[in-house]
Structure formats: structure tokens, C-alpha cells
Design a protein around this motif. Structure first.
Motif, PDB file in Angstrom:
ATOM      1  N   ILE A  84       0.838  -1.205   0.000  1.00 23.44           N
ATOM      2  CA  ILE A  84       0.000   0.000   0.000  1.00 23.44           C
ATOM      3  C   ILE A  84       0.867   1.247   0.000  1.00 23.44           C
ATOM      4  O   ILE A  84       0.697   2.137  -0.821  1.00 23.44           O
ATOM      5  N   GLU A  85       1.827   1.310   0.935  1.00 24.77           N
ATOM      6  CA  GLU A  85       2.641   2.504   1.093  1.00 24.77           C
ATOM      7  C   GLU A  85       3.651   2.715  -0.037  1.00 24.77           C
ATOM      8  O   GLU A  85       4.028   3.843  -0.320  1.00 24.77           O
ATOM      9  N   ARG A  86       4.092   1.638  -0.642  1.00 28.35           N
ATOM     10  CA  ARG A  86       5.064   1.700  -1.748  1.00 28.35           C
ATOM     11  C   ARG A  86       4.535   0.849  -2.901  1.00 28.35           C
ATOM     12  O   ARG A  86       5.214  -0.034  -3.412  1.00 28.35           O
ATOM     13  N   ALA A  87       3.301   1.126  -3.302  1.00 36.81           N
ATOM     14  CA  ALA A  87       2.582   0.286  -4.261  1.00 36.81           C
ATOM     15  C   ALA A  87       3.339   0.092  -5.576  1.00 36.81           C
ATOM     16  O   ALA A  87       3.376  -1.016  -6.111  1.00 36.81           O
ATOM     17  N   GLU A  88       3.950   1.148  -6.092  1.00 37.34           N
ATOM     18  CA  GLU A  88       4.682   1.016  -7.364  1.00 37.34           C
ATOM     19  C   GLU A  88       5.896   0.099  -7.212  1.00 37.34           C
ATOM     20  O   GLU A  88       6.142  -0.763  -8.056  1.00 37.34           O
ATOM     21  N   ASP A  89       6.650   0.286  -6.126  1.00 42.36           N
ATOM     22  CA  ASP A  89       7.810  -0.576  -5.883  1.00 42.36           C
ATOM     23  C   ASP A  89       7.370  -2.017  -5.672  1.00 42.36           C
ATOM     24  O   ASP A  89       8.010  -2.956  -6.146  1.00 42.36           O
ATOM     25  N   PHE A  90       6.280  -2.195  -4.939  1.00 39.04           N
ATOM     26  CA  PHE A  90       5.750  -3.530  -4.708  1.00 39.04           C
ATOM     27  C   PHE A  90       5.328  -4.175  -6.029  1.00 39.04           C
ATOM     28  O   PHE A  90       5.651  -5.336  -6.297  1.00 39.04           O
ATOM     29  N   ALA A  91       4.631  -3.420  -6.857  1.00 38.48           N
ATOM     30  CA  ALA A  91       4.181  -3.938  -8.156  1.00 38.48           C
ATOM     31  C   ALA A  91       5.368  -4.329  -9.022  1.00 38.48           C
ATOM     32  O   ALA A  91       5.346  -5.375  -9.685  1.00 38.48           O
ATOM     33  N   ASP A  92       6.412  -3.518  -9.009  1.00 42.65           N
ATOM     34  CA  ASP A  92       7.619  -3.828  -9.789  1.00 42.65           C
ATOM     35  C   ASP A  92       8.262  -5.132  -9.295  1.00 42.65           C
ATOM     36  O   ASP A  92       8.654  -5.986 -10.098  1.00 42.65           O
ATOM     37  N   ALA A  93       8.372  -5.270  -7.978  1.00 41.87           N
ATOM     38  CA  ALA A  93       8.972  -6.481  -7.404  1.00 41.87           C
ATOM     39  C   ALA A  93       8.122  -7.708  -7.735  1.00 41.87           C
ATOM     40  O   ALA A  93       8.659  -8.764  -8.100  1.00 41.87           O
ATOM     41  N   LEU A  94       6.833  -7.554  -7.623  1.00 40.89           N
ATOM     42  CA  LEU A  94       5.935  -8.665  -7.916  1.00 40.89           C
ATOM     43  C   LEU A  94       5.999  -9.049  -9.395  1.00 40.89           C
ATOM     44  O   LEU A  94       6.066 -10.231  -9.742  1.00 40.89           O
ATOM     45  N   GLU A  95       6.043  -8.047 -10.244  1.00 38.19           N
ATOM     46  CA  GLU A  95       6.127  -8.319 -11.680  1.00 38.19           C
ATOM     47  C   GLU A  95       7.430  -9.051 -12.032  1.00 38.19           C
ATOM     48  O   GLU A  95       7.428 -10.016 -12.794  1.00 38.19           O
TER      49      GLU A  95
END
Length: 103
Positions: A84-95
Motif C-alpha cells: 500500500i505505502e510503496r505500491a509502485e515498488d511492490f508492483a515492480d517487485a511482484l512483476e
């Protein structure tokens, strides 16, 4: 931007359901069954400035030692809930994880 809608929905979700889910997540000990997980597992950790979280990180990583396919990612900056707090970074890591481990 990718996860703005997700973040809004997560933050606006039913508080009682969220509390119940968090309670189950923190009280169920499934470590003995970790070796049964055949799918790749991603551990996402948030990094806190001025806090040495290495012991916490190693403990969480060790709890996944029975998982045959595990990956660890640390997202920098204050991130108690990195999804939630770092959604873009999280999405990048998940991708990256999904691209490398699953497909």
C-alpha cells in the motif's frame, strides 16, 4: 498509479473483516506445512530508516526455509505495508518475481 484503485479499496475495506484476517494471519502456525508449497513464494520486506531489521528479516526468511522455491525482496523507505505505502515498488517487485519464477 497502477495500484491506486487497489490501495483505495484496501484502505476502505470492512474494518472487522480486515481485523479478523489479520488475527488469523498472526495466530495460525503453518510452518510445519511449508514444504507442501509447490509454487514459488515471494517474501516482501519493508525497510525502515534508522532501524536494524536484519534479525526480523532473517527470522522471516528462515520460516520459509522449507519452501522449495523462495525469493526475498526488500523495499526501501518506510514500508510497514509495502503493498500500500510503496505500491509502485511492490508492483515492480511482484512483476519481476512473476516473470522470473512463474512464466
Amino acid at each position: 498509479a497502477r495500484f491506486d484503485a487497489f490501495s483505495r479499496e484496501a484502505l476502505a475495506s470492512d474494518a472487522m473483516a480486515s481485523a479478523e484476517a489479520m488475527s488469523h494471519a498472526t495466530t495460525m502456525d503453518l510452518r510445519p506445512r511449508m514444504s507442501e508449497i509447490a509454487a514459488p513464494v515471494l517474501l516482501v520486506l519493508g525497510e525502515w530508516p534508522n532501524v536494524d531489521s536484519s534479525a526480523r528479516d532473517e527470522t522471516m526468511w528462515a520460516q520459509l526455509e522449507r519452501c522449495p522455491r523462495r525469493t526475498r525482496v526488500t523495499i526501501p523507505a518506510p514500508a510497514h505495508f509495502p503493498m500500500i505505502e510503496r505500491a509502485e515498488d511492490f508492483a515492480d517487485a511482484l512483476e519481476r518475481f512473476l516473470t522470473e519464477e512463474v512464466f
